[in-house]
Design an enzyme around this catalytic site. Sequence first.
Site, PDB file in Angstrom:
ATOM      1  N   THR A 198      -7.181  -0.686  -9.031  1.00 13.43           N
ATOM      2  CA  THR A 198      -7.495   0.306  -8.016  1.00 13.43           C
ATOM      3  C   THR A 198      -8.669   1.212  -8.367  1.00 13.43           C
ATOM      4  OG1 THR A 198      -6.649   2.373  -7.059  1.00 13.43           O
ATOM      5  CG2 THR A 198      -5.608   1.654  -9.078  1.00 13.43           C
ATOM      6  N   LYS A 203      -1.695   2.354 -13.698  1.00 17.02           N
ATOM      7  CA  LYS A 203      -2.520   1.207 -13.305  1.00 17.02           C
ATOM      8  C   LYS A 203      -3.574   0.879 -14.371  1.00 17.02           C
ATOM      9  CE  LYS A 203      -1.221  -0.205  -9.090  1.00 17.02           C
ATOM     10  NZ  LYS A 203      -1.071  -1.585  -8.642  1.00 17.02           N
ATOM     11  N   TYR A 232       0.061   7.720 -11.325  1.00 20.55           N
ATOM     12  CA  TYR A 232      -0.207   6.423 -10.670  1.00 20.55           C
ATOM     13  C   TYR A 232      -1.412   5.746 -11.327  1.00 20.55           C
ATOM     14  CZ  TYR A 232      -2.077   3.094  -7.282  1.00 20.55           C
ATOM     15  OH  TYR A 232      -2.590   1.962  -6.701  1.00 20.55           O
ATOM     16  N   GLU A 285      -8.602   4.227  -7.983  1.00 20.71           N
ATOM     17  CA  GLU A 285      -8.044   5.458  -8.571  1.00 20.71           C
ATOM     18  C   GLU A 285      -8.293   5.510 -10.078  1.00 20.71           C
ATOM     19  OE1 GLU A 285      -5.981   8.391  -7.592  1.00 20.71           O
ATOM     20  OE2 GLU A 285      -7.267   7.928  -5.904  1.00 20.71           O
TER      21      GLU A 285
HETATM   22  P1  NAP Z   1       2.459  -0.801  -0.287  1.00 20.93           P
HETATM   23  O1  NAP Z   1       2.328  -1.007   1.183  1.00 20.93           O
HETATM   24  O2  NAP Z   1       2.992   0.496  -0.806  1.00 20.93           O
HETATM   25  O3  NAP Z   1       3.405  -1.997  -0.838  1.00 20.93           O
HETATM   26  C1  NAP Z   1       3.981  -1.952  -2.108  1.00 20.93           C
HETATM   27  C2  NAP Z   1       4.931  -3.131  -2.248  1.00 20.93           C
HETATM   28  O4  NAP Z   1       5.533  -3.103  -3.557  1.00 20.93           O
HETATM   29  C3  NAP Z   1       6.120  -3.119  -1.251  1.00 20.93           C
HETATM   30  O5  NAP Z   1       6.357  -4.446  -0.864  1.00 20.93           O
HETATM   31  C4  NAP Z   1       7.272  -2.603  -2.099  1.00 20.93           C
HETATM   32  O6  NAP Z   1       8.534  -2.982  -1.637  1.00 20.93           O
HETATM   33  C5  NAP Z   1       6.934  -3.292  -3.413  1.00 20.93           C
HETATM   34  N1  NAP Z   1       7.628  -2.719  -4.589  1.00 20.93           N
HETATM   35  C6  NAP Z   1       7.663  -1.430  -4.984  1.00 20.93           C
HETATM   36  N2  NAP Z   1       8.382  -1.310  -6.110  1.00 20.93           N
HETATM   37  C7  NAP Z   1       8.800  -2.551  -6.439  1.00 20.93           C
HETATM   38  C8  NAP Z   1       9.584  -3.078  -7.499  1.00 20.93           C
HETATM   39  N3  NAP Z   1      10.111  -2.303  -8.440  1.00 20.93           N
HETATM   40  N4  NAP Z   1       9.807  -4.421  -7.527  1.00 20.93           N
HETATM   41  C9  NAP Z   1       9.318  -5.237  -6.567  1.00 20.93           C
HETATM   42  N5  NAP Z   1       8.595  -4.781  -5.517  1.00 20.93           N
HETATM   43  C10 NAP Z   1       8.328  -3.455  -5.484  1.00 20.93           C
HETATM   44  O7  NAP Z   1       1.073  -1.051  -1.037  1.00 20.93           O
HETATM   45  P2  NAP Z   1      -0.267  -1.770  -0.494  1.00 20.93           P
HETATM   46  O8  NAP Z   1      -1.110  -0.762   0.178  1.00 20.93           O
HETATM   47  O9  NAP Z   1       0.101  -3.017   0.172  1.00 20.93           O
HETATM   48  O10 NAP Z   1      -0.989  -2.085  -1.890  1.00 20.93           O
HETATM   49  C11 NAP Z   1      -0.732  -3.293  -2.586  1.00 20.93           C
HETATM   50  C12 NAP Z   1      -1.106  -3.111  -4.047  1.00 20.93           C
HETATM   51  O11 NAP Z   1      -2.488  -2.800  -4.155  1.00 20.93           O
HETATM   52  C13 NAP Z   1      -0.377  -1.988  -4.774  1.00 20.93           C
HETATM   53  O12 NAP Z   1      -0.173  -2.414  -6.106  1.00 20.93           O
HETATM   54  C14 NAP Z   1      -1.346  -0.835  -4.748  1.00 20.93           C
HETATM   55  O13 NAP Z   1      -1.124   0.029  -5.852  1.00 20.93           O
HETATM   56  C15 NAP Z   1      -2.675  -1.575  -4.878  1.00 20.93           C
HETATM   57  N6  NAP Z   1      -3.832  -0.957  -4.241  1.00 20.93           N
HETATM   58  C16 NAP Z   1      -3.778  -0.573  -2.941  1.00 20.93           C
HETATM   59  C17 NAP Z   1      -4.897  -0.035  -2.338  1.00 20.93           C
HETATM   60  C18 NAP Z   1      -4.888   0.402  -0.893  1.00 20.93           C
HETATM   61  O14 NAP Z   1      -5.794   1.137  -0.500  1.00 20.93           O
HETATM   62  N7  NAP Z   1      -3.933  -0.059  -0.089  1.00 20.93           N
HETATM   63  C19 NAP Z   1      -6.087   0.091  -3.083  1.00 20.93           C
HETATM   64  C20 NAP Z   1      -6.095  -0.339  -4.397  1.00 20.93           C
HETATM   65  C21 NAP Z   1      -4.987  -0.878  -4.980  1.00 20.93           C
HETATM   66  P3  NAP Z   1       9.302  -2.152  -0.464  1.00 20.93           P
HETATM   67  O15 NAP Z   1       8.719  -2.656   0.828  1.00 20.93           O
HETATM   68  O16 NAP Z   1      10.712  -2.525  -0.677  1.00 20.93           O
HETATM   69  O17 NAP Z   1       8.994  -0.706  -0.686  1.00 20.93           O
HETATM   70  N1  GDD Z   2      -1.367  11.036   1.739  1.00 16.34           N
HETATM   71  C1  GDD Z   2      -2.034  12.102   2.155  1.00 16.34           C
HETATM   72  N2  GDD Z   2      -1.435  12.957   3.060  1.00 16.34           N
HETATM   73  N3  GDD Z   2      -3.285  12.317   1.701  1.00 16.34           N
HETATM   74  C2  GDD Z   2      -3.951  13.394   2.171  1.00 16.34           C
HETATM   75  C3  GDD Z   2      -3.395  14.281   3.092  1.00 16.34           C
HETATM   76  C4  GDD Z   2      -2.067  14.068   3.548  1.00 16.34           C
HETATM   77  O1  GDD Z   2      -1.511  14.809   4.343  1.00 16.34           O
HETATM   78  N4  GDD Z   2      -4.328  15.233   3.391  1.00 16.34           N
HETATM   79  C5  GDD Z   2      -5.406  14.944   2.676  1.00 16.34           C
HETATM   80  N5  GDD Z   2      -5.189  13.837   1.916  1.00 16.34           N
HETATM   81  C6  GDD Z   2      -6.144  13.246   0.958  1.00 16.34           C
HETATM   82  C7  GDD Z   2      -5.549  12.932  -0.414  1.00 16.34           C
HETATM   83  O2  GDD Z   2      -5.484  14.115  -1.215  1.00 16.34           O
HETATM   84  C8  GDD Z   2      -6.566  11.925  -0.932  1.00 16.34           C
HETATM   85  O3  GDD Z   2      -7.654  12.605  -1.501  1.00 16.34           O
HETATM   86  C9  GDD Z   2      -7.028  11.193   0.345  1.00 16.34           C
HETATM   87  O4  GDD Z   2      -6.573  11.991   1.463  1.00 16.34           O
HETATM   88  C10 GDD Z   2      -6.459   9.789   0.499  1.00 16.34           C
HETATM   89  O5  GDD Z   2      -5.060   9.865   0.289  1.00 16.34           O
HETATM   90  P1  GDD Z   2      -4.106   8.596   0.488  1.00 16.34           P
HETATM   91  O6  GDD Z   2      -4.323   8.029   1.827  1.00 16.34           O
HETATM   92  O7  GDD Z   2      -2.730   9.026   0.101  1.00 16.34           O
HETATM   93  O8  GDD Z   2      -4.703   7.545  -0.528  1.00 16.34           O
HETATM   94  P2  GDD Z   2      -5.144   7.655  -2.059  1.00 16.34           P
HETATM   95  O9  GDD Z   2      -6.641   7.556  -2.089  1.00 16.34           O
HETATM   96  O10 GDD Z   2      -4.530   8.798  -2.748  1.00 16.34           O
HETATM   97  O11 GDD Z   2      -4.501   6.329  -2.677  1.00 16.34           O
HETATM   98  C11 GDD Z   2      -4.581   5.083  -1.970  1.00 16.34           C
HETATM   99  O12 GDD Z   2      -5.762   4.399  -2.346  1.00 16.34           O
HETATM  100  C12 GDD Z   2      -5.821   4.002  -3.719  1.00 16.34           C
HETATM  101  C13 GDD Z   2      -7.166   3.317  -3.937  1.00 16.34           C
HETATM  102  O13 GDD Z   2      -8.138   4.274  -4.241  1.00 16.34           O
HETATM  103  C14 GDD Z   2      -3.306   4.261  -2.300  1.00 16.34           C
HETATM  104  O14 GDD Z   2      -3.264   3.138  -1.468  1.00 16.34           O
HETATM  105  C15 GDD Z   2      -3.311   3.793  -3.755  1.00 16.34           C
HETATM  106  O15 GDD Z   2      -2.218   2.885  -3.948  1.00 16.34           O
HETATM  107  C16 GDD Z   2      -4.643   3.076  -4.025  1.00 16.34           C
HETATM  108  O16 GDD Z   2      -4.691   2.646  -5.370  1.00 16.34           O
END
Ligand code: NAP
Ligand code: GDD
Length: 363
Positions: free
Chosen positions: A133, A161, A157, A135
């Site tokens: 990520t 990672k 987090y 992050e």
């Molecule tokens: P998400 O919607 O939060 O999905 C997370 C998944 O992990 C869900 O299926 C959840 O199951 C499962 N899970 C959580 N704890 C578990 C455990 N102990 N054992 C088995 N499964 C478990 O996340 P996403 O947005 O699809 O992201 C996918 C991956 O990419 C994550 O690893 C995240 O950290 C990483 N990532 C995401 C982003 C982004 O912007 N979306 C960016 C960079 C990296 P439940 O449905 O049961 O909760």
């Molecule tokens: N969630 C949330 N809720 N975020 C907020 C809010 C709020 O009400 N208001 C402002 N933010 C700001 C957060 O402080 C952060 O700076 C930004 O919006 C994005 O927040 P999120 O959407 O929660 O995502 P994230 O950037 O913290 O993390 C996501 O992206 C990562 C990749 O950079 C997640 O998907 C992580 O799993 C992933 O690794």
Amino acid sequence: MKFKKALITGITGQDGSYLAEFLLKKKYIVHGIKRKSSSFNTSRIDHIYDNKSYKNKFYLHYGDLLDPNSLTDLINKIKPDEIYNLAAQSHVGVSFQLPNYTTQVNSLGTLNLLHAIYDCGLESKTKFYQASTSELYGEIQESRQSEKTSFYPKSPYATSKLFAYWITKNYRESYKIFASNGILFNHESPRRGETFVTRKITMGISKIIYGLDKCLYLGNIYSLRDWGHARDYVEMCWKVLQYKKPDDFVIATEKQYSVKYFVDECFKYLRIKIKWYGNGLKEYAKIVSFDYKKYPFLKKNMIIIRISRKYFRPNEVNNLIGNASKAKKLLKWKPKTNIYQLIKEMMDADLEYTRKSQIKYKL
Ligand code: NAP
Ligand code: GDD
């Protein structure tokens, strides 16, 4: 013909559901690990499960990253060609409240999976993708972050990672497993979890429009992110594993916007004019003008956005923007969806979802 077998952890999540669709279209046999929960957690993949053309091609198994036995048993039974480790406690804000749990799932969970490949003797067969990520960059050390930029994680987090990123490299170097990191910047979609900011905004606005809520509370609206579409990004997860050797790749759109800009553009798309006042925790947005016939629940001068301390993190990541030159060159990466298309898709989906739930609510 022999079909490739993929195992996806986190299949019930946003990315897992898009990746399953993508791999099935590529004729893979897809196995997914879902964890035990007290209520249904498969809403994002029910349409795949119910699709008759995927009979004998799509399988769900109970498992958990924290239960190494379940992982070894499944990997031994399936002998997958590719494993995509997408499972995680993926909420940065929540990780401050659950630091130990987040570390166990994200760090040790990844180690459990990698070691299961080794234990099953599948080092030369099974490729491994780790969901790393942006992050990791946290307090940024370079204006645009690439594979060469130093990491500075700022949350439990991100720190969890970081371990996962390095253990993936360790198993690549020590045991010659084809293990790669995709360092993905934020990616969103109508399937995004409702507590992540983009979805919180599109859902929040939809609820206000249908009279189910009055005001949306946000945290740091000046935070800057590089937002792409999850559907585009899962294709890159696959491409990372099709590359000639295991490696690490940044995937990003290379464009950056603030949370406040995202809010403004949602209202612009809906043709609702808003105006911001005040600053800090006292900043808020009011409705200035709109089409009364189209939006009967809105009122002029209604305060529609407020700031709440509750949504700030103890340590903020204020500024992320990727440099994806390596993926562009070697994986032929090109982002397909811009922020305006993303907003349109998310707003349309949430308005429709809320309209339907409002009808149900009235009944
Ligand atoms: P998400 O919607 O939060 O999905 C997370 C998944 O992990 C869900 O299926 C959840 O199951 C499962 N899970 C959580 N704890 C578990 C455990 N102990 N054992 C088995 N499964 C478990 O996340 P996403 O947005 O699809 O992201 C996918 C991956 O990419 C994550 O690893 C995240 O950290 C990483 N990532 C995401 C982003 C982004 O912007 N979306 C960016 C960079 C990296 P439940 O449905 O049961 O909760
Ligand atoms: N969630 C949330 N809720 N975020 C907020 C809010 C709020 O009400 N208001 C402002 N933010 C700001 C957060 O402080 C952060 O700076 C930004 O919006 C994005 O927040 P999120 O959407 O929660 O995502 P994230 O950037 O913290 O993390 C996501 O992206 C990562 C990749 O950079 C997640 O998907 C992580 O799993 C992933 O690794």
